[in-house]
Design a protein around this motif. Structure first.
Motif, PDB file in Angstrom:
ATOM      1  N   PHE A  80       0.843  -1.192   0.000  1.00  0.00           N
ATOM      2  CA  PHE A  80       0.000   0.000   0.000  1.00  0.00           C
ATOM      3  C   PHE A  80       0.880   1.245   0.000  1.00  0.00           C
ATOM      4  O   PHE A  80       2.091   1.157   0.243  1.00  0.00           O
ATOM      5  CB  PHE A  80      -0.930   0.012   1.208  1.00  0.00           C
ATOM      6  CG  PHE A  80      -0.211   0.054   2.542  1.00  0.00           C
ATOM      7  CD1 PHE A  80      -0.046   1.256   3.229  1.00  0.00           C
ATOM      8  CD2 PHE A  80       0.294  -1.098   3.120  1.00  0.00           C
ATOM      9  CE1 PHE A  80       0.608   1.303   4.449  1.00  0.00           C
ATOM     10  CE2 PHE A  80       0.955  -1.069   4.346  1.00  0.00           C
ATOM     11  CZ  PHE A  80       1.113   0.130   5.009  1.00  0.00           C
ATOM     12  N   TRP A 109     -13.209  -3.696  -2.300  1.00  0.00           N
ATOM     13  CA  TRP A 109     -12.316  -3.711  -1.153  1.00  0.00           C
ATOM     14  C   TRP A 109     -11.134  -2.760  -1.297  1.00  0.00           C
ATOM     15  O   TRP A 109     -10.118  -2.910  -0.626  1.00  0.00           O
ATOM     16  CB  TRP A 109     -11.827  -5.124  -0.856  1.00  0.00           C
ATOM     17  CG  TRP A 109     -12.829  -5.943  -0.117  1.00  0.00           C
ATOM     18  CD1 TRP A 109     -13.521  -7.010  -0.573  1.00  0.00           C
ATOM     19  CD2 TRP A 109     -13.286  -5.743   1.239  1.00  0.00           C
ATOM     20  NE1 TRP A 109     -14.370  -7.504   0.394  1.00  0.00           N
ATOM     21  CE2 TRP A 109     -14.241  -6.738   1.520  1.00  0.00           C
ATOM     22  CE3 TRP A 109     -12.976  -4.809   2.233  1.00  0.00           C
ATOM     23  CZ2 TRP A 109     -14.891  -6.838   2.750  1.00  0.00           C
ATOM     24  CZ3 TRP A 109     -13.622  -4.907   3.462  1.00  0.00           C
ATOM     25  CH2 TRP A 109     -14.567  -5.901   3.706  1.00  0.00           C
ATOM     26  N   ALA A 110     -11.259  -1.729  -2.166  1.00  0.00           N
ATOM     27  CA  ALA A 110     -10.284  -0.639  -2.153  1.00  0.00           C
ATOM     28  C   ALA A 110     -10.375   0.048  -0.785  1.00  0.00           C
ATOM     29  O   ALA A 110     -11.462   0.167  -0.205  1.00  0.00           O
ATOM     30  CB  ALA A 110     -10.570   0.342  -3.274  1.00  0.00           C
ATOM     31  N   LYS A 111      -9.244   0.519  -0.269  1.00  0.00           N
ATOM     32  CA  LYS A 111      -9.203   1.018   1.107  1.00  0.00           C
ATOM     33  C   LYS A 111      -8.473   2.350   1.174  1.00  0.00           C
ATOM     34  O   LYS A 111      -7.443   2.534   0.528  1.00  0.00           O
ATOM     35  CB  LYS A 111      -8.476   0.013   2.010  1.00  0.00           C
ATOM     36  CG  LYS A 111      -9.046  -1.397   1.959  1.00  0.00           C
ATOM     37  CD  LYS A 111      -8.125  -2.410   2.611  1.00  0.00           C
ATOM     38  CE  LYS A 111      -8.680  -3.819   2.476  1.00  0.00           C
ATOM     39  NZ  LYS A 111      -7.760  -4.842   3.043  1.00  0.00           N
ATOM     40  N   THR A 154     -14.087   1.943   2.472  1.00  0.00           N
ATOM     41  CA  THR A 154     -13.822   1.010   1.384  1.00  0.00           C
ATOM     42  C   THR A 154     -14.676   1.361   0.170  1.00  0.00           C
ATOM     43  O   THR A 154     -15.618   2.158   0.261  1.00  0.00           O
ATOM     44  CB  THR A 154     -14.117  -0.434   1.808  1.00  0.00           C
ATOM     45  OG1 THR A 154     -15.512  -0.558   2.114  1.00  0.00           O
ATOM     46  CG2 THR A 154     -13.290  -0.825   3.030  1.00  0.00           C
ATOM     47  N   ALA A 203      -4.911   1.590  -0.499  1.00  0.00           N
ATOM     48  CA  ALA A 203      -4.604   0.310  -1.149  1.00  0.00           C
ATOM     49  C   ALA A 203      -5.759  -0.061  -2.058  1.00  0.00           C
ATOM     50  O   ALA A 203      -6.910   0.329  -1.817  1.00  0.00           O
ATOM     51  CB  ALA A 203      -4.368  -0.782  -0.116  1.00  0.00           C
ATOM     52  N   SER A 204      -5.454  -0.830  -3.098  1.00  0.00           N
ATOM     53  CA  SER A 204      -6.500  -1.254  -4.031  1.00  0.00           C
ATOM     54  C   SER A 204      -6.150  -2.614  -4.596  1.00  0.00           C
ATOM     55  O   SER A 204      -5.291  -2.731  -5.471  1.00  0.00           O
ATOM     56  CB  SER A 204      -6.644  -0.233  -5.168  1.00  0.00           C
ATOM     57  OG  SER A 204      -7.709  -0.600  -6.039  1.00  0.00           O
ATOM     58  N   PRO A 205      -6.797  -3.677  -4.100  1.00  0.00           N
ATOM     59  CA  PRO A 205      -6.491  -5.029  -4.604  1.00  0.00           C
ATOM     60  C   PRO A 205      -6.935  -5.198  -6.044  1.00  0.00           C
ATOM     61  O   PRO A 205      -7.743  -4.430  -6.568  1.00  0.00           O
ATOM     62  CB  PRO A 205      -7.284  -5.937  -3.665  1.00  0.00           C
ATOM     63  CG  PRO A 205      -8.394  -5.079  -3.157  1.00  0.00           C
ATOM     64  CD  PRO A 205      -7.847  -3.694  -3.076  1.00  0.00           C
ATOM     65  N   ASP A 234      -2.842  -4.517  -1.568  1.00  0.00           N
ATOM     66  CA  ASP A 234      -3.808  -4.870  -0.537  1.00  0.00           C
ATOM     67  C   ASP A 234      -3.093  -5.079   0.788  1.00  0.00           C
ATOM     68  O   ASP A 234      -1.870  -5.279   0.838  1.00  0.00           O
ATOM     69  CB  ASP A 234      -4.553  -6.151  -0.934  1.00  0.00           C
ATOM     70  CG  ASP A 234      -5.842  -6.343  -0.148  1.00  0.00           C
ATOM     71  OD1 ASP A 234      -6.256  -5.404   0.560  1.00  0.00           O
ATOM     72  OD2 ASP A 234      -6.439  -7.429  -0.234  1.00  0.00           O
ATOM     73  N   THR A 272      -2.926 -13.682   2.442  1.00  0.00           N
ATOM     74  CA  THR A 272      -2.836 -14.101   1.055  1.00  0.00           C
ATOM     75  C   THR A 272      -2.910 -15.621   0.949  1.00  0.00           C
ATOM     76  O   THR A 272      -2.440 -16.334   1.844  1.00  0.00           O
ATOM     77  CB  THR A 272      -1.526 -13.607   0.399  1.00  0.00           C
ATOM     78  OG1 THR A 272      -1.499 -14.029  -0.960  1.00  0.00           O
ATOM     79  CG2 THR A 272      -0.296 -14.165   1.115  1.00  0.00           C
ATOM     80  N   VAL A 280     -11.041 -10.414   1.939  1.00  0.00           N
ATOM     81  CA  VAL A 280      -9.977 -10.601   0.959  1.00  0.00           C
ATOM     82  C   VAL A 280     -10.579 -11.127  -0.336  1.00  0.00           C
ATOM     83  O   VAL A 280     -11.326 -12.107  -0.337  1.00  0.00           O
ATOM     84  CB  VAL A 280      -8.907 -11.581   1.477  1.00  0.00           C
ATOM     85  CG1 VAL A 280      -7.844 -11.821   0.413  1.00  0.00           C
ATOM     86  CG2 VAL A 280      -8.254 -11.037   2.742  1.00  0.00           C
TER      87      VAL A 280
END
Length: 510
Positions: free
Chosen positions: A72, A115-117, A138, A210-212, A288, A292, A468
């Motif tokens: 991140f 789930w972007a944060k 989020t 953060a952005s998964p 993210d 994991t 996740v």
């Protein structure tokens, strides 16, 4: 019958089992199949990432010993002792890479993944995997408090925009972190509290984004799937930022946590970023923060388990049908007139010997197979000692319950071929169908909820985390029931079959 009588029945059945060399040898072969197939598969699995010694880099490890993704953009200052950070998030936008419509033309759309944060965080330095607590908004799951990667507490739902900003606050008191949210900056709601045992006196406090990746799954016509994770980034605007406590002051430090530089030392292809305009901070982030599942698991060494269970099923069925075929069941019933106890003694013996064999097989193949996988350069997801022991013991119980269920079917059908076929059909076949991408995901999950194959869930070492993004399907190693819940379903089937066998032997002549 007295307890001594029950003991005599158990000793008699144990004597029968150990004196028939074919049964003992068959169980030994089943154990050897589990070990051999698992070790051969592990030995044949090699991974090369082009790094030093061709060993793939391992994922960072979080405070709980789990493999984590810790990637991140971090804008931070040091904080010593107690204190707090407050910030208003006034905007959260981003970009998502989609499949190209026109070949060669990049298809990138505006938006953020669920789930972007973006929010405020307190973290033990900038080392990946270090302990932290964060209060965030989020892309699609409202406000959350998350800490130490695996823990997630839901706050108020809803998104964030210029017309509807969200205030976030994180306070520290010793080892205790408390997250708050507000819609107006005056009335605050407590979201959650975390106690971080490993938190040092001096920490890093600041803003993060953060952005998964965007996960897309394409289902094939006859089962199976194709998964793609595409690049995303999130951009958040923060203002009214206030840090209380003993801080380093001065300019904010900036770190793109988890970013690997290019081999020539240049900037990575998708870096995060930070810009300041007056009292407004714009932070861009990718990646993210969470557990994991990328990597092999310890249960991948158990690839020989289904084949080994077929051998266990054959031995368990023969343990009872051989007596019917030879007429020896009458002798057993004369020795123990209470027929239910005779079957119970037989089931106890076959279950116990199979448990011991399964424990030996799982203990050898999981420990040795995992070492072989790692020595071949494969990244194997770490688990706690408790989880490893649970998998090993769980597989042993799974084998024992399979033996009891097969034995009960043998007592019901009194025919070896019919009982073996039925046992394989309800135990092994559903598991194979569900985990080899033959069936659609929904059908595979229901199969592993409703059939005795639910018991295979006991070998799952990495749990599903709702916060996740991942492909949570049986073919990816995720079962719809928790390990012990799945095993409980399996035990219920075995108990039902054994009960029916007892009813039949009591009502009909042997």
């Amino acid at each position: 019958m007295s307890r001594g009588g029950s003991g005599r029945l158990l000793r008699a059945e144990w004597t029968k089992f150990r004196t028939v060399r074919g049964w003992v040898l068959g169980l030994a072969v089943a154990t050897l199949v589990i070990v051999t197939l698992g070790l051969v598969a592990a030995s044949g699995s090699h991974t090369s990432c082009g790094g030093p010694n061709d060993v793939c880099p391992t994922a960072p490890v979080g405070p709980g010993g789990e493999a984590v993704d810790d990637h991140f953009y971090f804008v931070h200052r040091s904080l010593t002792g107690d204190g707090s950070i407050t910030a208003r998030v006034s905007s959260m936008t981003g970009h998502i890479r989609k499949p190209d419509v026109t070949p060669g033309v990049r298809n990138e759309v505006d938006g953020v993944v669920p789930w972007a944060k973006a929010g405020v965080i307190v973290k033990d330095g900038t080392r990946q995997g270090s302990t932290y607590a964060a209060m965030m908004v989020t892309g699609g799951h409202g406000a959350r408090m998350q800490y130490d990667f695996t823990q997630d507490i839901a706050g108020r739902p809803g998104g964030v925009s210029n017309d509807s900003p969200r205030w976030l606050r994180l306070t520290r008191s010793g080892k205790e972190l408390t997250g708050y949210e507000s819609v107006d900056g005056r009335r605050w709601t407590t979201v959650g509290t975390a106690r971080l045992a490993g938190l040092p006196d001096t920490v890093q406090v600041g803003l993060f984004v953060a952005s998964p990746g965007d996960l897309t799954v394409k289902q094939a016509d006859f089962g199976g799937s194709i998964q793609q994770i595409r690049f995303t980034e999130a951009i958040a605007d923060f203002d009214q930022v206030a840090v209380e406590g003993r801080t380093s002051g001065g300019a904010w430090e900036r770190d793109d946590i988890g970013v690997t530089m290019e081999p020539d030392g240049s900037t990575p292809h998708h870096p995060g970023g930070f810009a300041q305009s007056g009292d407004t901070y714009t932070v861009t982030g990718v990646g993210d923060i969470g557990p994991t599942g990328d990597g092999l698991r310890i249960e991948s060494t158990l690839s020989g388990l289904p084949a080994g269970l077929v051998g266990v099923i054959v031995i368990a069925v023969m343990f009872v049908t051989a007596e019917y075929r030879r007429g020896l069941i009458r002798t057993s019933l004369l020795a123990g007139p209470r027929r239910g106890r005779v079957l119970a003694a037989k089931a106890t013996v076959i279950g116990a010997v199979t448990f011991v064999a399964g424990l030996a097989a799982a203990g050898i193949v999981v420990v040795a197979g995992t070492r072989i996988l790692r020595s071949n350069g494969n990244p194997v997801l770490p688990v706690s000692t408790f989880t490893e022991l649970r998998v090993i013991a769980g597989v042993a119980v799974l084998a024992a319950v399979a033996a009891v269920l097969a034995f009960a079917l043998g007592a019901l059908f009194r025919n070896s071929a019919a009982a073996v076929t039925a046992a394989v059909a309800v135990i092994v076949v559903p598991h194979v169908l569900a985990t080899t991408s033959i069936l659609p995901v929904g059908a595979a999950q229901w199969l592993l909820r409703l059939t005795p194959a639910a018991g295979f869930a006991v070998q799952q070492s990495i749990p599903e985390y709702p916060h996740v993004i991942a492909y949570y399907a049986p073919s990816a190693g995720y079962y719809p029931l928790a390990p012990w819940a799945g095993l409980a379903v399996f035990c219920a089937y075995a108990a039902l079959a054994l009960g029916l066998a007892v009813v039949r032997i009591r009502r009909r002549d042997a």
